[in-house]
Design a protein around this motif. Structure first.
Motif, PDB file in Angstrom:
ATOM      1  N   TYR A 176       5.465  11.585  15.086  1.00  0.00           N
ATOM      2  CA  TYR A 176       4.554  10.463  15.338  1.00  0.00           C
ATOM      3  C   TYR A 176       3.714  10.160  14.098  1.00  0.00           C
ATOM      4  O   TYR A 176       3.601   9.013  13.670  1.00  0.00           O
ATOM      5  N   VAL A 177       3.136  11.219  13.527  1.00  0.00           N
ATOM      6  CA  VAL A 177       2.329  11.065  12.315  1.00  0.00           C
ATOM      7  C   VAL A 177       3.195  10.559  11.162  1.00  0.00           C
ATOM      8  O   VAL A 177       2.786   9.676  10.393  1.00  0.00           O
ATOM      9  N   ALA A 178       4.392  11.115  11.026  1.00  0.00           N
ATOM     10  CA  ALA A 178       5.297  10.713   9.949  1.00  0.00           C
ATOM     11  C   ALA A 178       5.633   9.228  10.031  1.00  0.00           C
ATOM     12  O   ALA A 178       5.591   8.498   9.023  1.00  0.00           O
ATOM     13  N   LYS A 179       5.958   8.764  11.226  1.00  0.00           N
ATOM     14  CA  LYS A 179       6.332   7.354  11.401  1.00  0.00           C
ATOM     15  C   LYS A 179       5.135   6.426  11.164  1.00  0.00           C
ATOM     16  O   LYS A 179       5.278   5.348  10.578  1.00  0.00           O
ATOM     17  N   LYS A 180       3.972   6.837  11.622  1.00  0.00           N
ATOM     18  CA  LYS A 180       2.776   6.007  11.438  1.00  0.00           C
ATOM     19  C   LYS A 180       2.443   5.828   9.960  1.00  0.00           C
ATOM     20  O   LYS A 180       2.180   4.718   9.491  1.00  0.00           O
ATOM     21  N   PHE A 181       2.436   6.952   9.221  1.00  0.00           N
ATOM     22  CA  PHE A 181       2.132   6.850   7.800  1.00  0.00           C
ATOM     23  C   PHE A 181       3.223   6.079   7.052  1.00  0.00           C
ATOM     24  O   PHE A 181       2.930   5.372   6.078  1.00  0.00           O
ATOM     25  N   GLY A 182       4.462   6.236   7.475  1.00  0.00           N
ATOM     26  CA  GLY A 182       5.545   5.460   6.872  1.00  0.00           C
ATOM     27  C   GLY A 182       5.333   3.970   7.063  1.00  0.00           C
ATOM     28  O   GLY A 182       5.563   3.163   6.153  1.00  0.00           O
ATOM     29  N   TYR A 183       4.884   3.599   8.265  1.00  0.00           N
ATOM     30  CA  TYR A 183       4.601   2.192   8.558  1.00  0.00           C
ATOM     31  C   TYR A 183       3.423   1.686   7.720  1.00  0.00           C
ATOM     32  O   TYR A 183       3.482   0.605   7.122  1.00  0.00           O
ATOM     33  N   PHE A 184       2.351   2.486   7.656  1.00  0.00           N
ATOM     34  CA  PHE A 184       1.178   2.073   6.871  1.00  0.00           C
ATOM     35  C   PHE A 184       1.553   1.863   5.403  1.00  0.00           C
ATOM     36  O   PHE A 184       1.104   0.910   4.760  1.00  0.00           O
ATOM     37  N   SER A 185       2.359   2.781   4.877  1.00  0.00           N
ATOM     38  CA  SER A 185       2.789   2.675   3.487  1.00  0.00           C
ATOM     39  C   SER A 185       3.563   1.383   3.242  1.00  0.00           C
ATOM     40  O   SER A 185       3.368   0.706   2.223  1.00  0.00           O
ATOM     41  N   GLU A 186       4.425   1.033   4.184  1.00  0.00           N
ATOM     42  CA  GLU A 186       5.206  -0.203   4.050  1.00  0.00           C
ATOM     43  C   GLU A 186       4.299  -1.433   4.058  1.00  0.00           C
ATOM     44  O   GLU A 186       4.524  -2.395   3.293  1.00  0.00           O
ATOM     45  N   VAL A 187       3.273  -1.426   4.876  1.00  0.00           N
ATOM     46  CA  VAL A 187       2.316  -2.542   4.908  1.00  0.00           C
ATOM     47  C   VAL A 187       1.652  -2.709   3.540  1.00  0.00           C
ATOM     48  O   VAL A 187       1.493  -3.832   3.038  1.00  0.00           O
ATOM     49  N   VAL A 188       1.270  -1.584   2.921  1.00  0.00           N
ATOM     50  CA  VAL A 188       0.624  -1.650   1.610  1.00  0.00           C
ATOM     51  C   VAL A 188       1.611  -2.116   0.545  1.00  0.00           C
ATOM     52  O   VAL A 188       1.266  -2.911  -0.341  1.00  0.00           O
ATOM     53  N   HIS A 189       2.855  -1.625   0.603  1.00  0.00           N
ATOM     54  CA  HIS A 189       3.886  -2.079  -0.350  1.00  0.00           C
ATOM     55  C   HIS A 189       4.081  -3.592  -0.254  1.00  0.00           C
ATOM     56  O   HIS A 189       4.198  -4.283  -1.281  1.00  0.00           O
ATOM     57  N   GLN A 190       4.128  -4.102   0.955  1.00  0.00           N
ATOM     58  CA  GLN A 190       4.299  -5.545   1.127  1.00  0.00           C
ATOM     59  C   GLN A 190       3.093  -6.309   0.581  1.00  0.00           C
ATOM     60  O   GLN A 190       3.246  -7.388  -0.010  1.00  0.00           O
ATOM     61  N   LEU A 191       1.904  -5.746   0.764  1.00  0.00           N
ATOM     62  CA  LEU A 191       0.699  -6.347   0.195  1.00  0.00           C
ATOM     63  C   LEU A 191       0.796  -6.378  -1.338  1.00  0.00           C
ATOM     64  O   LEU A 191       0.482  -7.398  -1.964  1.00  0.00           O
ATOM     65  N   CYS A 192       1.243  -5.271  -1.928  1.00  0.00           N
ATOM     66  CA  CYS A 192       1.391  -5.198  -3.383  1.00  0.00           C
ATOM     67  C   CYS A 192       2.357  -6.277  -3.897  1.00  0.00           C
ATOM     68  O   CYS A 192       2.112  -6.899  -4.940  1.00  0.00           O
ATOM     69  N   GLU A 193       3.427  -6.485  -3.144  1.00  0.00           N
ATOM     70  CA  GLU A 193       4.405  -7.502  -3.555  1.00  0.00           C
ATOM     71  C   GLU A 193       3.804  -8.903  -3.475  1.00  0.00           C
ATOM     72  O   GLU A 193       4.063  -9.753  -4.339  1.00  0.00           O
ATOM     73  N   ARG A 194       2.998  -9.161  -2.462  1.00  0.00           N
ATOM     74  CA  ARG A 194       2.368 -10.476  -2.348  1.00  0.00           C
ATOM     75  C   ARG A 194       1.360 -10.707  -3.484  1.00  0.00           C
ATOM     76  O   ARG A 194       1.217 -11.819  -3.985  1.00  0.00           O
ATOM     77  N   ILE A 195       0.703  -9.636  -3.896  1.00  0.00           N
ATOM     78  CA  ILE A 195      -0.334  -9.766  -4.923  1.00  0.00           C
ATOM     79  C   ILE A 195       0.267  -9.850  -6.326  1.00  0.00           C
ATOM     80  O   ILE A 195      -0.170 -10.651  -7.150  1.00  0.00           O
ATOM     81  N   SER A 196       1.277  -9.007  -6.595  1.00  0.00           N
ATOM     82  CA  SER A 196       1.772  -8.872  -7.971  1.00  0.00           C
ATOM     83  C   SER A 196       3.205  -9.317  -8.190  1.00  0.00           C
ATOM     84  O   SER A 196       3.644  -9.433  -9.331  1.00  0.00           O
ATOM     85  N   GLY A 197       3.961  -9.516  -7.075  1.00  0.00           N
ATOM     86  CA  GLY A 197       5.382  -9.825  -7.214  1.00  0.00           C
ATOM     87  C   GLY A 197       6.251  -8.591  -7.284  1.00  0.00           C
ATOM     88  O   GLY A 197       7.471  -8.679  -7.430  1.00  0.00           O
ATOM     89  N   SER A 198       5.630  -7.396  -7.195  1.00  0.00           N
ATOM     90  CA  SER A 198       6.370  -6.135  -7.258  1.00  0.00           C
ATOM     91  C   SER A 198       5.809  -5.165  -6.231  1.00  0.00           C
ATOM     92  O   SER A 198       4.589  -4.991  -6.131  1.00  0.00           O
ATOM     93  N   ARG A 199       6.693  -4.526  -5.470  1.00  0.00           N
ATOM     94  CA  ARG A 199       6.245  -3.539  -4.483  1.00  0.00           C
ATOM     95  C   ARG A 199       5.542  -2.360  -5.153  1.00  0.00           C
ATOM     96  O   ARG A 199       4.722  -1.684  -4.547  1.00  0.00           O
ATOM     97  N   TYR A 200       5.875  -2.088  -6.413  1.00  0.00           N
ATOM     98  CA  TYR A 200       5.266  -0.987  -7.160  1.00  0.00           C
ATOM     99  C   TYR A 200       4.298  -1.498  -8.228  1.00  0.00           C
ATOM    100  O   TYR A 200       3.914  -0.751  -9.127  1.00  0.00           O
ATOM    101  N   ILE A 201       3.921  -2.751  -8.137  1.00  0.00           N
ATOM    102  CA  ILE A 201       2.907  -3.375  -9.007  1.00  0.00           C
ATOM    103  C   ILE A 201       3.262  -3.214 -10.484  1.00  0.00           C
ATOM    104  O   ILE A 201       2.405  -2.950 -11.332  1.00  0.00           O
ATOM    105  N   ARG A 202       4.532  -3.366 -10.802  1.00  0.00           N
ATOM    106  CA  ARG A 202       4.972  -3.181 -12.182  1.00  0.00           C
ATOM    107  C   ARG A 202       4.617  -4.379 -13.061  1.00  0.00           C
ATOM    108  O   ARG A 202       4.525  -5.498 -12.599  1.00  0.00           O
TER     109      ARG A 202
END
Length: 485
Positions: A246-272
């Protein structure tokens, strides 16, 4: 002890030394090779400096066609915020300092390009060895782990890395400094922002330049977004390795939300390719600012709730408490850094001791634990994750105008040198640069946090059983690619 105090103290010892202070917080001490061991002993035992690394700088031929190499030994005074670089010239291998500084052998092996070494053997009743890797499941990078076991407990762990050695430092010498950030960011993909940051502040230090407070604040936002999704993945990984899905899946989901935010802000999921010397390579406006604040607001209470749930779960605590322990003495001996060191009660964070961007204004305290186990590393990463929410909110308050993409061309004079550091998700990243001709570097060296932290994991597994190795490994979560540079 200030830099001037160090110079005065060394002069009283009547050594034949040459001194030069550069970039305000760097003391370069030129030492004769037959005196380097004495100087290093003084730096460690008398001045209590932190040993950071050793590396070769330049290699040239003498009149007798022999090759001379300059070796730099780098120390820091974390309380006063300066570096001491002791250098000497040798026509042989580096002078052995391992009986003064234990981890010196790691760096000397790197200088000598001794990437292969003999695995220790184990013998006796009930003794056997278990080999894991270098080929692993999934997309994990190559690394060989040789466990020596007596019955059930692990007696020794040999870690063999550098299967994918890329020679990035040499490649960096052939790339124009204006585009070098693209190569530097590839040293370790999960820390792309931190590597881009350390290169940017290295160049700015060499040029004696500065950027606006809005750009500094925005860089902090990007750095903390990277810290956020990395520690979400780390916490979820610990949950996964003990079957807490449960914890693993939740944190995995949260991480994906942040990655998508990074892509919207910078054009890169890893802010390259976002943080660049003298500027920022992203347009940032009120719409993006609102996107960041709204997204993190929607996550904050849910993230904090899962952290609290895991830290109060009896079955979770049963697996992580008193597991994978490293003592403070051993952590210091192994030159561990970052969260894994602070879990052992080593109070050091680059953002406090060598503050960059806005960290001097927004980060005052250093989070530490004392027992040095899996649970302590988990709690510290959870606290760093909580802090990231606060730091982003504070940094955003400094941005009240639109930030325009600004990537300036620059030209570095030949013969300049500087050293700087940042706090990545793995720990202290230190970079040295020596400029050459045609706006390129004659030498650029990266002391990555994983380089010394891997040996900490060899210590953490002692006395544990092999089935607990994945859990301990995930609590460290060091980078293979930081060794394969």
């Amino acid at each position: 002890m200030k830099i001037t105090d160090v110079i005065n103290s060394l002069q009283e010892l009547n050594f034949d030394l040459k001194y030069e202070v550069k970039n305000k917080n760097e003391l370069y001490v030129r030492v004769k090779s037959d005196q380097i061991r004495k100087i290093v002993l003084i730096c460690v035992d008398l001045y209590k400096f932190n040993y950071i690394c050793e590396f070769s700088v330049v290699e040239k031929e003498t009149s007798l066609k022999d090759k001379e190499t300059t070796i730099n030994c780098v120390f820091s005074n974390s309380k006063q915020g300066y570096y001491v670089i002791c250098s000497y010239v040798t026509d042989k291998k580096p002078i052995n300092l391992s009986n003064i500084i234990y981890q010196s052998k790691l760096f000397q092996r790197e200088i000598n390009k001794e990437y292969d070494y003999k695995i220790k053997e184990v013998s006796g009743t009930g003794a056997y060895q278990v080999a894991v890797g270098p080929v692993h499941a999934g997309i994990i990078e190559p690394g060989h782990f040789r466990f020596s076991v007596m019955g059930e407990p692990i007696e020794n762990l040999e870690i063999k890395l550098m299967y994918k050695y890329r020679g990035i430092e040499n490649l960096c010498q052939d790339i124009n400094a204006n585009t070098l950030n693209l190569m530097v960011e590839r040293i370790s993909g999960e820390s792309s922002v931190a590597y881009g940051e350390v290169y940017a502040i290295l160049v700015e230090k060499l040029l004696g330049a500065d950027v606006s407070i809005e750009i500094k604040a925005f860089r902090v936002v990007l750095l903390e977004l990277e810290r956020m999704y990395n520690y979400m993945d780390d916490l979820g990984g610990v949950g996964n390795d003990i079957g807490y899905s449960y914890v693993a899946k939740k944190f995995g989901y949260f991480s994906e939300v942040v990655h998508q935010l990074c892509e919207r802000i910078s054009g890169s999921r890893y802010i390259r390719n976002s943080i660049v010397p003298l500027g920022i390579n992203i347009d940032f406006d009120e719409k993006k600012k609102k996107d960041i604040l709204d997204t993190l607001k929607s996550l904050k209470s849910r993230v904090f709730s899962i952290i609290k749930m895991s830290e109060n779960s009896v079955s979770f605590l049963d697996r992580v408490e008193d597991s994978g322990m490293v003592s403070r003495v051993m952590a210091k001996k192994l030159c561990m850094t970052g969260v894994v060191a602070r879990a052992c009660n080593l109070k050091y964070d680059v953002r406090v001791s060598f503050p960059y961007e806005l960290y001097k204004e927004i980060k005052r305290d250093i989070n530490i634990e004392t027992k040095g186990g899996v649970f302590e590393r988990y709690k510290l990463k959870a606290q760093e994750l909580k802090d990231a929410f606060a730091f982003i909110e504070k940094a955003m308050s400094y941005i009240n105008i639109d930030i325009k993409r600004e990537k300036q061309e620059f030209c570095l004079k030949e013969g300049l040198e500087a050293i700087t550091s940042v706090e990545t998700v793995k720990g202290e990243l230190v970079v040295y640069g020596l400029t050459g001709k045609d706006n390129k570097f004659d030498r650029i060296y990266f002391k990555t946090p994983s380089f010394t932290n891997w040996t900490g994991m060899s210590e953490a597994v002692l006395g544990e059983i092999i089935p607990d190795f994945p859990l301990i490994n995930k609590s460290f979560n060091m980078s293979y690619s930081e060794n394969d540079k």
